[in-house]
Enzyme design. Sequence first.
Site, short mmCIF file in Angstrom:
data_model
loop_
_atom_site.label_atom_id
_atom_site.label_comp_id
_atom_site.label_asym_id
_atom_site.label_seq_id
_atom_site.Cartn_x
_atom_site.Cartn_y
_atom_site.Cartn_z
N GLY A 1 0.91 -1.25 -0.04
CA GLY A 1 -0.03 -0.07 0.08
C GLY A 1 0.94 1.09 -0.08
N HIS B 1 14.22 4.47 -0.33
CA HIS B 1 14.98 4.00 0.72
C HIS B 1 16.44 3.84 0.45
CE1 HIS B 1 11.45 2.03 2.33
NE2 HIS B 1 11.09 1.20 1.02
N CYS C 1 5.07 9.77 -0.61
CA CYS C 1 3.75 9.74 -0.20
C CYS C 1 2.74 10.55 -0.49
CB CYS C 1 3.67 9.54 1.36
SG CYS C 1 4.49 8.05 2.04
#
Length: 212
Positions: free
Chosen positions: A70, A76, A167
């Site tokens: 999700g 990262h 995000c």
Amino acid sequence: MNSLNIIDLGLIEYQRALDIQKTLVKERLDNSILDTLLLLEHPHVITLGRQTKPEDVLENSIPIVEIDRGGSATYHGPGQLIGYIIMDLKSKGISVPTLISKIHKSMILTLEELDINAKRKKKSPGVWIEQKKIASVGLSVRNWITYHGFSLNIDTDLDKFMSIRPCGYDSQIMTSINSMKKEKVSKELIKSSIIKNFAKVFEYYKIEKKIV
């Protein structure tokens, strides 16, 4: 089941870690392993979750991987502690919303130990320090077994987030523990704290550690 297996993978390529997760999901489904928390770091990589929009990727100088968790786009890299969670929700007796709430709580408790006042925000996933985001959560569930998990910025190169809208937010929104503390904090200290608080929040009373 109140036992948790901790596996420290160190610095590991994203695809290799994903393959390990998928293997562990099958083993957990067969009940041949305990609930497991993988702790690791990745070399520089951008992952695109299921809610990613085309405008969330601003440039492609960092390797990009589309995945089935999700959430949308995130970065990262070294200096970021990642926790991938292989958990049987039925055996644990918790729902997905409860799982997400407890993941957030375990990180917030760790930050509190560093005198960092962090919290959740309504309709804004992750862990926040005022208007800055320090941790992200993105999960998948297969047959009630979880995988993927969370990322906590320790001494992450925050400039790397400039390649995306993390995000869905402005690239400048991200922060890290070392940025907030204005000093270097031991990664091992953070890792130990996360293990302790994760076990506490999820009520694991026995921890088995493995380094591979």
